[in-house]
Design an enzyme around this catalytic site. Structure first.
Site, PDB file in Angstrom:
ATOM      1  N   ASP A  89       3.231   8.275   4.948  1.00 43.46           N
ATOM      2  CA  ASP A  89       1.830   8.716   4.850  1.00 43.46           C
ATOM      3  C   ASP A  89       1.359   9.347   6.166  1.00 43.46           C
ATOM      4  OD1 ASP A  89       0.414   8.606   2.495  1.00 43.46           O
ATOM      5  OD2 ASP A  89      -0.056   6.465   2.650  1.00 43.46           O
TER       6      ASP A  89
ATOM      7  N   GLN B  95      -1.011   1.800  -0.849  1.00 41.92           N
ATOM      8  CA  GLN B  95      -2.147   2.562  -1.382  1.00 41.92           C
ATOM      9  C   GLN B  95      -3.462   2.013  -0.818  1.00 41.92           C
ATOM     10  OE1 GLN B  95      -1.915   5.351  -3.460  1.00 41.92           O
ATOM     11  NE2 GLN B  95      -4.099   5.494  -3.021  1.00 41.92           N
TER      12      GLN B  95
ATOM     13  N   LYS C  52       2.288   9.204  -8.086  1.00 39.52           N
ATOM     14  CA  LYS C  52       3.322   9.196  -7.043  1.00 39.52           C
ATOM     15  C   LYS C  52       4.667   8.791  -7.644  1.00 39.52           C
ATOM     16  CE  LYS C  52      -0.053   8.625  -3.441  1.00 39.52           C
ATOM     17  NZ  LYS C  52      -0.891   7.768  -2.628  1.00 39.52           N
TER      18      LYS C  52
END
Ligand code: NDP
Length: 282
Positions: free
Chosen positions: A119, A96, A52
């Site tokens: 997200d 995460q 990422k």
């Protein structure tokens, strides 16, 4: 023989489009910034976070990295999220997953400002996805739709079958196919006669989490097959949820593993960060 849907190439196109827009914003003195939080030392999570950050570097998005120890408490993590929620220079916050067991994931997801939830997991963004209002779409399902659209697969009116109903893939993928006017069936571990249902699919999306589970006996001649699965075999070779060798001769189009859905997730994350910055009035 099926036409391969090249996720590597399509994700590259998306990252290039994002890069161009980020550069234009920079010229106007506007920066795009993503904060990435990793708790603990899970090796797979570390790889995802590294990828990422690389994608941020490529697209010109500034990335702030927070690597917290395994024993971080829920309060500490929530305090960091609140600080980033308040920071006007941060446009996206990504925690995460999975998190260590002392931390309640759903609390953490709900604590991220819905306007920075790139997200797309915040309950308000899930609601926005269902009602078709402005929010952030979850990256992997949004990536599936982009793969289909950019490969000229018509979704409207087609029989779409999704195998799997997880909150991060199956359910939102089904919802997005519905938004594109597909006729959608969701299947799961309690589904009876799975084969009979998947055999009806014009578009078959497989997110079952079982290595090479779907073979040719589940697939209609000419179907478009999207394989979300990722499994690491011996000598680190990657496999999907679909038995590619058996299904490929039957399908009209198919995603490979690796190089199908996988690279799309990060590309859509970059896209969401850009959208977040563009929504800020300054
Ligand atoms: P989950 O394990 O959370 O969900 C699997 C789903 O498959 C469940 O809904 C389960 O049903 C269903 N299922 C299990 N067995 C069967 C069966 N025999 N018949 C029908 N349905 C069944 O997985 P995820 O959705 O998180 O992930 C799916 C796959 O996608 C994994 O391989 C994962 O690694 C990969 N993945 C890839 C990403 C990417 O970027 N490419 C991102 C996220 C995931 P039930 O609900 O009844 O238990």
């Amino acid at each position: 023989m099926a036409k391969i849907i090249d996720g590597k190439q399509i994700s590259q196109e998306i990252k290039n489009e994002v890069k161009e827009e980020v550069a234009k914003l920079k010229e106007a003195g506007k920066e795009v910034c993503l904060a990435v939080i990793l708790v603990g030392a899970d090796p797979a999570s570390a790889v995802y976070v590294r990828n990422k950050k690389r994608a941020c570097e490529y697209t010109g998005i500034r990335s702030l990295s927070y690597e917290l120890p395994e024993e971080t408490t829920e309060e500490e993590l929530l305090a960091l999220i609140e600080k980033l929620n308040q920071d006007k220079k941060v446009h996206g916050i990504l925690v995460q997953l999975p998190l260590p067991k002392q931390i309640d994931e759903s609390k953490v997801i709900a604590a991220i400002s819905k306007d920075k939830d790139v997200d797309g997991f915040h309950p308000e963004n899930v609601g926005a996805m269902v009602t078709g209002t402005l929010g952030f779409l979850p990256c992997t399902p949004a990536g599936i739709i982009e793969l289909l659209k950019r490969s000229e697969v018509e979704i409207a009116g087609k029989n779409c079958v999704v195998v799997g109903r997880s909150n991060i893939v199956g359910k939102p993928a089904a919802m997005l196919l519905l938004r594109e006017h597909g006729t959608v069936t969701i299947t799961h571990s309690r589904t009876q006669n799975l084969r009979e249902i998947t055999k009806q699919a014009d578009i078959l999306v497989v997110a079952i989490g079982k290595k090479e589970f779907i073979d040719d006996s589940y697939v209609k001649d000419g179907a478009v097959v999207i394989d979300v699965g990722i499994h690491r075999g011996e000598d680190k070779k990657l496999f999907g949820d679909v038995n590619f060798e058996k299904v490929e001769p039957l399908a009209s189009k198919i995603t490979p593993v690796p190089g199908g859905v996988g690279p799309m997730t990060i590309a859509m994350l970059m896209y969401n960060c850009l959208q977040s910055r563009k929504r800020v009035e300054d």
